[in-house]
Design a protein around this motif. Structure first.
Motif, mmCIF file in Angstrom:
data_model
loop_
_atom_site.group_PDB
_atom_site.id
_atom_site.type_symbol
_atom_site.label_atom_id
_atom_site.label_comp_id
_atom_site.label_asym_id
_atom_site.label_seq_id
_atom_site.Cartn_x
_atom_site.Cartn_y
_atom_site.Cartn_z
ATOM 1 N N LYS A 1 9.203 -8.836 1.309
ATOM 2 C CA LYS A 1 9.407 -7.531 1.953
ATOM 3 C C LYS A 1 9.184 -6.402 0.950
ATOM 4 O O LYS A 1 8.552 -5.381 1.261
ATOM 5 N N THR A 2 9.711 -6.583 -0.253
ATOM 6 C CA THR A 2 9.554 -5.570 -1.300
ATOM 7 C C THR A 2 8.089 -5.391 -1.663
ATOM 8 O O THR A 2 7.610 -4.260 -1.849
ATOM 9 N N VAL A 3 7.357 -6.504 -1.761
ATOM 10 C CA VAL A 3 5.913 -6.440 -2.032
ATOM 11 C C VAL A 3 5.214 -5.643 -0.935
ATOM 12 O O VAL A 3 4.365 -4.782 -1.203
ATOM 13 N N LEU A 4 5.557 -5.943 0.311
ATOM 14 C CA LEU A 4 4.953 -5.228 1.432
ATOM 15 C C LEU A 4 5.240 -3.737 1.336
ATOM 16 O O LEU A 4 4.336 -2.907 1.532
ATOM 17 N N PHE A 5 6.480 -3.365 1.048
ATOM 18 C CA PHE A 5 6.826 -1.949 0.915
ATOM 19 C C PHE A 5 5.965 -1.264 -0.143
ATOM 20 O O PHE A 5 5.457 -0.159 0.072
ATOM 21 N N HIS A 6 5.820 -1.916 -1.291
ATOM 22 C CA HIS A 6 5.009 -1.333 -2.373
ATOM 23 C C HIS A 6 3.558 -1.163 -1.922
ATOM 24 O O HIS A 6 2.926 -0.136 -2.212
ATOM 25 N N CYS A 7 3.041 -2.163 -1.226
ATOM 26 C CA CYS A 7 1.640 -2.095 -0.783
ATOM 27 C C CYS A 7 1.431 -0.974 0.234
ATOM 28 O O CYS A 7 0.427 -0.248 0.170
ATOM 29 N N ILE A 8 2.351 -0.838 1.176
ATOM 30 C CA ILE A 8 2.211 0.219 2.188
ATOM 31 C C ILE A 8 2.311 1.594 1.533
ATOM 32 O O ILE A 8 1.563 2.518 1.869
ATOM 33 N N GLN A 9 3.234 1.710 0.578
ATOM 34 C CA GLN A 9 3.437 2.991 -0.090
ATOM 35 C C GLN A 9 2.226 3.399 -0.917
ATOM 36 O O GLN A 9 1.944 4.595 -1.068
ATOM 37 N N ASN A 10 1.482 2.413 -1.409
ATOM 38 C CA ASN A 10 0.394 2.706 -2.350
ATOM 39 C C ASN A 10 -0.999 2.445 -1.801
ATOM 40 O O ASN A 10 -1.957 2.338 -2.570
ATOM 41 N N THR A 11 -1.127 2.315 -0.489
ATOM 42 C CA THR A 11 -2.452 2.167 0.116
ATOM 43 C C THR A 11 -2.588 3.139 1.279
ATOM 44 O O THR A 11 -1.586 3.601 1.839
ATOM 45 N N CYS A 12 -3.798 3.406 1.658
ATOM 46 C CA CYS A 12 -4.067 4.347 2.740
ATOM 47 C C CYS A 12 -3.591 3.760 4.074
ATOM 48 O O CYS A 12 -3.844 2.588 4.366
ATOM 49 N N SER A 13 -2.931 4.551 4.869
ATOM 50 C CA SER A 13 -2.342 4.057 6.119
ATOM 51 C C SER A 13 -3.391 3.537 7.095
ATOM 52 O O SER A 13 -3.108 2.649 7.899
ATOM 53 N N LYS A 14 -4.616 4.061 7.034
ATOM 54 C CA LYS A 14 -5.644 3.638 7.989
ATOM 55 C C LYS A 14 -6.128 2.208 7.727
ATOM 56 O O LYS A 14 -6.831 1.626 8.553
ATOM 57 N N ASN A 15 -5.748 1.627 6.589
ATOM 58 C CA ASN A 15 -6.128 0.237 6.297
ATOM 59 C C ASN A 15 -5.335 -0.764 7.139
ATOM 60 O O ASN A 15 -5.788 -1.883 7.367
ATOM 61 N N TRP A 16 -4.142 -0.352 7.596
ATOM 62 C CA TRP A 16 -3.226 -1.290 8.256
ATOM 63 C C TRP A 16 -3.509 -1.354 9.754
ATOM 64 O O TRP A 16 -2.752 -0.856 10.585
ATOM 65 N N VAL A 17 -4.647 -1.973 10.065
ATOM 66 C CA VAL A 17 -5.054 -2.167 11.454
ATOM 67 C C VAL A 17 -5.333 -3.649 11.679
ATOM 68 O O VAL A 17 -5.554 -4.411 10.725
#
Length: 712
Positions: free
Chosen positions: A285-301
């Motif tokens: 979960k912590t890894v996921l949080f870091h990835c979401i915080q540090n990547t562009c939101s439009k990638n998460w599709v």
């Protein structure tokens, strides 16, 4: 196939569809969250009604909806004792309260603290002289301060639980998940260590400023467990931002949640079995949080799910390589500190590297929820397997588990509140009146569509039925009638479920001699009680649920908690002060325990053994037998008796089968079928040897039978 330029796009969409098929979609996730939050609200309500300082929160995978059937996640409950308040600044001190000052110094690990005990009459430290002559399991003196120990606050085991570190773990009854209970204290202010996180802004512009402002208002908890690096094993308390983390999880989109679930499946399939379980889902979960915080939101599709997963696995691999997984909000707190041996470190890095290089092929080997097989079918790499369940079957299975869990929670809440009634009849009446009126006021004060309103609607009717029955019992004893007040409360409680509220009314009518009205109510119950779709519910004790009828499963997929009213039947519970509303055959159950039996009972979980409790369906047929007999409708009476026999023989999910057998035995005595009556009592005693009215009924039977033989 990986040379195809559309490879990642194709696999991502197929993988998204597979996860959708096994219940990882917006609809089912929202359903999971709703049901768990309803349980949480009911727990808050019942503790509030009793005037306790306890609050219960459901955190973790169950409340987030970040699970699947195959992941078999535990239910994590945090029990907060608000008798204690944790403060970070002297200005937060409150008079008359058990104030604990959070201390962080050179001896405490990041993300952990000590708790200094303060006076309750003025904002000053508790004097060490208080412990000079009296050793205390809760406190110790260190460096001139009275500190709260963490060890004593772990030992709060619930009935049927096992202490496991800071948690009290209890195995779930069949059909329900295992439960972990952790005790904690709350601090209203946001942790000082986490202040910088509120000011950070990553590439993904997540979390939003609004989310951070909300997180700040949730404060934090302190949990009685020390760090692996700590110098104060018995004194350190972990700082937990569980409320804020739940807020972040609720903000994730479906692709992000699917990515997290895939990480947990990878952990469970490939890594932890080979590496001593050193990585946790919280690390994922912590890894996921870091990835979401540090990547562009439009990638998460959805069409980019596989690259998002590879990104998370790469970050996890780097964290393992560095042996540092920084908590998102408390970055100085390294979640991997001293957890990974050199051997496991190399093994984990190697496993993750193979998975990353496989470009998704490793997922085909995941057996959880048949994920690998399903994916193989989707991308036409194998034959079409037919053995795995369809999406509709998976959704129904999830919905069924959720509905059974919520009904058991209602039953527990009801038992919990009734179990607090140990005083005389007048006191029980006053307490039930207070409960019902308090719930009514709370209900009226809530928003039209609030979740809190829905939660109160679930168990308030059961209390109304009990209040009506308590009043009616007193009425019958004094005037041999049922007052309008009692009937009014019975009316409020009719729709708690298919049968139990109506059965309490029918029982009172039967005891007052109004057989025609009782027959009318019982006929109404029988018409509503569809044997193909109604499931009996009992949580008086942990007993196996052998089978859930297919009709009930089909219904569960059509709605939420409102299905309880039409598709479940709670067991019927009578307190001793309701005795005049209980037929004499059932009154024996109130006196089932000898003094020796009581020594074998658990004071909390076995409180129901001082009541008369019977499953709804056997109670329906037994009352029909009584009323039809009184009205001399012999054919109907014999039909009811036959249905009672059939129910006991065929209904596998009865919680109080021994009670049903005791009632049947007494019916058989009235039919002069004495051998059959004795057989019923003997079978009943095989089910429950102690705390069983059959011990008395069988003795009475032998005495009566012997007397009759002597007379002849």
């Amino acid at each position: 196939m990986s040379q195809d330029p559309d490879y990642y796009w194709t696999i991502s969409l197929n993988l998204s569809q597979v996860l959708n098929d096994i219940g990882v979609n917006e609809k089912m996730i929202l359903k999971r969250r709703r049901m768990v939050l309803l349980r949480e609200i009911m727990a808050h309500s019942r503790y509030g009604l009793l005037g306790t300082n306890i609050s219960l929160y459901h955190f973790g995978s169950q409340s987030e909806g970040s699970i699947t059937i195959g992941l078999c996640s535990d239910s994590d409950a945090l029990i907060c004792d608000s008798a204690f308040i944790v403060i970070q600044d002297w200005s937060e001190w409150q008079p008359g309260r058990d104030n604990l000052l959070m201390i962080q110094d050179e001896t405490t690990s990041p993300g952990y603290c000590l708790l200094q005990c303060l006076r309750d009459d003025e904002p000053l430290p508790l004097h060490t002289a208080l412990l000079d002559h009296e050793p205390d399991r809760y406190h110790t003196v260190s460096r001139g301060n009275v500190l709260m120990k963490n060890t004593a606050h772990r030992d709060f085991g619930l009935a049927g639980s096992v202490i496991n570190g800071p948690a009290s773990s209890r195995q779930g009854s069949p059909g329900c998940c295992d439960q972990d209970f952790v005790r904690a204290f709350h601090c209203k202010s946001w942790p000082v260590e986490a202040q910088p996180w509120l000011l950070q802004q990553g590439i993904g512009r997540w979390p939003t400023e609004e989310m951070k402002r909300y997180c700040e208002t949730t404060g934090c908890f302190v949990v009685p467990v020390s760090s692996k690096n700590g110098q104060n094993e018995d004194l350190e308390w972990r700082i937990s931002t569980s409320h804020a983390e739940r807020c972040l999880m609720f903000s994730l989109n479906i692709t992000q949640l699917r990515c997290y679930i895939l990480m947990k499946m990878i952990l469970k399939t490939f890594i932890n079995p080979q590496c001593d379980g050193v990585l946790s889902s919280f690390m994922c979960k912590t890894v996921l949080f870091h990835c979401i915080q540090n990547t562009c939101s439009k990638n998460w599709v959805q069409s980019n799910l596989l690259p998002c997963l590879m990104c998370c696995l790469t970050v996890l691999q780097n964290f393992v390589r560095q042996e540092n997984c920084p908590n998102l909000m408390l970055p100085e707190n390294n979640l991997m500190a001293r957890r990974i041996s050199p051997h496991n470190k190399l093994r984990i890095i190697e496993i993750l590297q193979k998975i990353i290089q496989s470009k998704g092929r490793a997922l085909l080997k995941i057996p959880i929820d048949d994920l690998g097989t399903r994916l193989q079918v989707k991308i036409n790499m194998g034959e079409a397997f037919q053995y795995h369940e369809t999406p509709g079957q998976m959704y129904a299975k999830i919905s069924t588990e959720l509905l059974i869990n919520i009904t058991k929670c209602i039953s527990v809440s009801y038992k919990f509140l009734l179990g607090s009634m140990h005083d005389g009849n007048e006191m029980v009446y006053e307490r039930l009146s207070d409960f019902t009126l308090t719930l009514t006021r709370m209900y009226r004060a809530m928003g039209f569509n609030s979740l809190e309103k829905s939660a109160l609607k679930l168990f308030a009717p059961l209390l109304s039925s009990s209040l009506g029955s308590v009043i009616a019992s007193h009425d019958i004893y004094t005037t041999h009638s049922i007052s309008p007040e009692a009937l009014s409360w019975f009316s409020v409680g009719l729709n708690s479920d298919v049968a139990s509220g109506r059965l309490k009314l029918a029982s009172a009518l039967c005891c007052v001699g109004d057989m025609e009205k009782a027959v009318f109510v019982l006929r109404n119950i029988e018409e509503m009680y569809d044997l193909n779709t109604v499931e009996p519910v009992c949580d008086c004790y942990d007993h196996p649920q052998y089978y859930v009828r297919q009709g009930f499963i089909n219904k569960c997929n059509t709605g939420h908690e409102e299905l309880i009213q039409h598709n479940t039947a709670f067991c019927v519970r009578f307190l001793q002060c309701e005795i005049c509303c209980v037929p004499k055959e059932l009154q024996y159950e109130m006196f089932r325990s000898t003094q020796e039996d009581r020594l074998e009972r658990n004071e909390i979980s076995d409180v129901w053994m001082d009541w008369a409790v019977v499953d709804s369906l056997p109670n329906l047929y037994f009352l029909q037998y009584k009323t039809y007999g009184s009205l001399q409708r012999v054919a109907d009476q014999q039909c009811a008796l036959a249905k009672l026999v059939t129910t006991i023989e065929t209904e596998r999910n009865l919680g109080h089968r021994e009670t049903a057998l005791n009632l049947l035995g007494q019916c058989m005595e009235q039919e002069n079928q004495h051998i059959d009556a004795l057989r019923c009592y003997m079978i009943s005693l095989k089910i429950r040897a102690r705390n069983n009215a059959a011990n008395f009924l069988s003795v009475d039977f032998f005495m009566y039978y012997s007397t009759c033989r002597n007379l002849h």
